[in-house]
Write a protein that holds these residues in place. Structure first.
Motif, mmCIF file in Angstrom:
data_model
loop_
_atom_site.group_PDB
_atom_site.id
_atom_site.type_symbol
_atom_site.label_atom_id
_atom_site.label_comp_id
_atom_site.label_asym_id
_atom_site.label_seq_id
_atom_site.Cartn_x
_atom_site.Cartn_y
_atom_site.Cartn_z
ATOM 1 N N GLN A 1 61.367 58.060 73.242
ATOM 2 C CA GLN A 1 60.388 57.296 72.488
ATOM 3 C C GLN A 1 59.742 56.162 73.283
ATOM 4 O OE1 GLN A 1 63.382 56.715 69.074
ATOM 5 N NE2 GLN A 1 61.390 56.917 68.095
ATOM 6 N N PRO A 2 58.837 56.447 74.213
ATOM 7 C CA PRO A 2 58.135 55.340 74.864
ATOM 8 C C PRO A 2 57.246 54.614 73.858
ATOM 9 C CG PRO A 2 57.176 57.434 75.507
ATOM 10 C CD PRO A 2 58.386 57.745 74.687
ATOM 11 N N ASP A 3 57.017 53.336 74.094
ATOM 12 C CA ASP A 3 56.214 52.503 73.203
ATOM 13 C C ASP A 3 54.932 52.112 73.932
ATOM 14 O OD1 ASP A 3 55.141 50.170 71.813
ATOM 15 O OD2 ASP A 3 57.049 50.121 70.738
ATOM 16 N N VAL A 4 53.778 52.603 73.483
ATOM 17 C CA VAL A 4 52.513 52.365 74.180
ATOM 18 C C VAL A 4 52.134 50.895 74.232
ATOM 19 C CG1 VAL A 4 51.599 54.656 73.641
ATOM 20 C CG2 VAL A 4 51.008 52.742 72.181
ATOM 21 N N ALA A 5 52.576 50.122 73.263
ATOM 22 C CA ALA A 5 52.199 48.711 73.223
ATOM 23 C C ALA A 5 53.096 47.831 74.095
ATOM 24 C CB ALA A 5 52.239 48.202 71.784
ATOM 25 N N GLY B 1 51.238 46.629 64.020
ATOM 26 C CA GLY B 1 49.920 46.783 63.425
ATOM 27 C C GLY B 1 49.372 48.190 63.498
ATOM 28 N N GLY B 2 48.347 48.428 62.727
ATOM 29 C CA GLY B 2 47.770 49.758 62.604
ATOM 30 C C GLY B 2 47.104 50.281 63.854
ATOM 31 N N ILE B 3 46.568 49.417 64.707
ATOM 32 C CA ILE B 3 45.883 49.891 65.902
ATOM 33 C C ILE B 3 46.880 50.554 66.848
ATOM 34 C CG2 ILE B 3 44.596 49.168 67.938
ATOM 35 C CD1 ILE B 3 43.162 47.145 66.095
ATOM 36 N N GLY B 4 48.040 49.948 67.045
ATOM 37 C CA GLY B 4 49.073 50.562 67.885
ATOM 38 C C GLY B 4 49.594 51.852 67.282
ATOM 39 N N LEU B 5 49.703 51.889 65.981
ATOM 40 C CA LEU B 5 50.152 53.107 65.309
ATOM 41 C C LEU B 5 49.138 54.236 65.507
ATOM 42 C CD1 LEU B 5 52.205 54.550 63.517
ATOM 43 C CD2 LEU B 5 51.038 53.587 61.527
ATOM 44 N N LEU B 6 47.856 53.911 65.371
ATOM 45 C CA LEU B 6 46.822 54.919 65.604
ATOM 46 C C LEU B 6 46.819 55.388 67.053
ATOM 47 C CD1 LEU B 6 43.774 53.642 63.534
ATOM 48 C CD2 LEU B 6 45.057 55.746 63.193
ATOM 49 N N ALA B 7 47.011 54.463 67.987
ATOM 50 C CA ALA B 7 47.074 54.838 69.403
ATOM 51 C C ALA B 7 48.239 55.804 69.628
ATOM 52 C CB ALA B 7 47.216 53.601 70.283
ATOM 53 N N SER B 8 49.378 55.531 69.037
ATOM 54 C CA SER B 8 50.540 56.410 69.163
ATOM 55 C C SER B 8 50.266 57.776 68.554
ATOM 56 C CB SER B 8 51.765 55.777 68.488
ATOM 57 O OG SER B 8 52.146 54.603 69.149
ATOM 58 N N LEU C 1 43.756 63.074 61.992
ATOM 59 C CA LEU C 1 43.152 61.952 62.693
ATOM 60 C C LEU C 1 41.640 62.092 62.726
ATOM 61 C CD1 LEU C 1 45.631 61.716 65.678
ATOM 62 C CD2 LEU C 1 45.462 60.160 63.730
ATOM 63 N N ASN C 2 40.959 60.969 62.732
ATOM 64 C CA ASN C 2 39.522 60.932 62.862
ATOM 65 C C ASN C 2 39.147 61.399 64.267
ATOM 66 O OD1 ASN C 2 36.821 59.969 63.243
ATOM 67 N ND2 ASN C 2 37.152 58.557 61.541
ATOM 68 N N GLU C 3 38.093 62.150 64.411
ATOM 69 C CA GLU C 3 37.684 62.661 65.719
ATOM 70 C C GLU C 3 36.593 61.824 66.366
ATOM 71 O OE1 GLU C 3 37.008 66.864 65.866
ATOM 72 O OE2 GLU C 3 38.740 67.270 64.591
ATOM 73 N N ASP C 4 36.297 60.646 65.805
ATOM 74 C CA ASP C 4 35.327 59.756 66.431
ATOM 75 C C ASP C 4 35.876 59.245 67.764
ATOM 76 O OD1 ASP C 4 33.695 60.094 64.258
ATOM 77 O OD2 ASP C 4 34.166 58.162 63.343
ATOM 78 N N ARG C 5 35.035 58.657 68.567
ATOM 79 C CA ARG C 5 35.449 58.121 69.859
ATOM 80 C C ARG C 5 36.550 57.092 69.706
ATOM 81 N NH1 ARG C 5 29.433 57.157 72.103
ATOM 82 N NH2 ARG C 5 28.927 59.355 72.327
ATOM 83 N N GLY C 6 37.312 56.935 70.778
ATOM 84 C CA GLY C 6 38.396 55.957 70.770
ATOM 85 C C GLY C 6 39.453 56.333 69.760
ATOM 86 N N LEU C 7 39.863 55.371 68.975
ATOM 87 C CA LEU C 7 40.894 55.617 67.965
ATOM 88 C C LEU C 7 40.302 56.044 66.629
ATOM 89 C CD1 LEU C 7 43.316 52.649 68.698
ATOM 90 C CD2 LEU C 7 43.446 55.011 69.514
ATOM 91 N N ARG D 1 48.807 46.007 58.869
ATOM 92 C CA ARG D 1 48.814 47.351 59.457
ATOM 93 C C ARG D 1 47.973 48.301 58.610
ATOM 94 N NH1 ARG D 1 54.136 49.697 58.545
ATOM 95 N NH2 ARG D 1 53.195 50.049 56.529
ATOM 96 N N ASP D 2 48.118 48.218 57.313
ATOM 97 C CA ASP D 2 47.409 49.127 56.415
ATOM 98 C C ASP D 2 45.892 48.962 56.493
ATOM 99 O OD1 ASP D 2 49.896 50.000 55.716
ATOM 100 O OD2 ASP D 2 49.931 49.010 53.755
ATOM 101 N N GLN D 3 45.413 47.771 56.890
ATOM 102 C CA GLN D 3 43.971 47.567 57.050
ATOM 103 C C GLN D 3 43.408 48.476 58.134
ATOM 104 O OE1 GLN D 3 41.782 45.679 55.434
ATOM 105 N NE2 GLN D 3 43.154 44.502 54.168
ATOM 106 N N PHE D 4 44.246 48.851 59.119
ATOM 107 C CA PHE D 4 43.776 49.615 60.258
ATOM 108 C C PHE D 4 44.309 51.044 60.316
ATOM 109 C CE2 PHE D 4 43.679 45.206 61.952
ATOM 110 C CZ PHE D 4 42.306 45.102 62.008
ATOM 111 N N CYS D 5 45.239 51.390 59.457
ATOM 112 C CA CYS D 5 45.879 52.707 59.541
ATOM 113 C C CYS D 5 44.958 53.851 59.236
ATOM 114 C CB CYS D 5 47.077 52.788 58.592
ATOM 115 S SG CYS D 5 48.561 52.147 59.313
ATOM 116 N N GLY D 6 44.009 53.649 58.396
ATOM 117 C CA GLY D 6 43.146 54.761 58.020
ATOM 118 C C GLY D 6 43.981 55.901 57.466
ATOM 119 N N LEU D 7 43.778 57.072 58.008
ATOM 120 C CA LEU D 7 44.421 58.265 57.473
ATOM 121 C C LEU D 7 45.899 58.370 57.827
ATOM 122 C CD1 LEU D 7 41.533 60.779 58.093
ATOM 123 C CD2 LEU D 7 42.204 59.712 55.946
ATOM 124 N N VAL D 8 46.400 57.522 58.720
ATOM 125 C CA VAL D 8 47.830 57.574 59.046
ATOM 126 C C VAL D 8 48.651 57.269 57.794
ATOM 127 C CG1 VAL D 8 49.671 56.575 60.447
ATOM 128 C CG2 VAL D 8 47.453 57.043 61.461
#
Length: 129
Positions: free
Chosen positions: A28-32, A61-68, A108-114, A91-98
């Protein structure tokens, strides 16, 4: 039962040692915590080549979760996404569909970036003064 760990491993050399040993079944590496997406992608490929399960670690937060989630989707394999079940409104503000898990999967959203553009005004109340 496979043992899972690796969120505190902090170098390529240490991951190579972990993968050479027959102790962990889930790594389990941690990207953050270190390396970001670029370095963790290489580690994730090495995990799969070693015959182990890749499960990106992330609590926060949600951004790291989405990146993972995007890292796991991009690498493939039979890994899992670790999602903290505790309440975390920021976290929930940024999780979107996660946050919308259906039968153990997410889309996952297929838009650019996350796939999100954070609404910074919506999180203003969380900023320290």
């Amino acid at each position: 039962m496979p043992i899972a760990a690796g969120e505190n491993v902090s170098s390529i050399a240490d991951f190579k040692q972990v993968l050479a040993e027959d102790v962990l079944g889930v790594v389990q590496p941690d990207v953050a915590k270190w390396g970001g997406l670029s370095v963790c992608a290489g580690v994730a490929r090495d995990i799969l080549k070693a015959g182990k399960t890749f499960c990106p670690h992330y609590l926060g937060g949600g951004i790291g979760l989405l990146a993972s989630a995007h890292l796991l989707a991009g690498i493939g394999g039979d890994g899992w996404l670790e999602v903290d079940a505790n309440d975390n409104l920021l976290r929930d503000q940024f999780c979107g569909l996660v946050a919308n898990v259906s039968e153990g999967t997410i889309v996952l959203n297929e838009d650019r970036g996350l796939g999100i553009v954070p609404d910074l005004a919506s999180i203003e109340r969380y900023r320290g003064g």
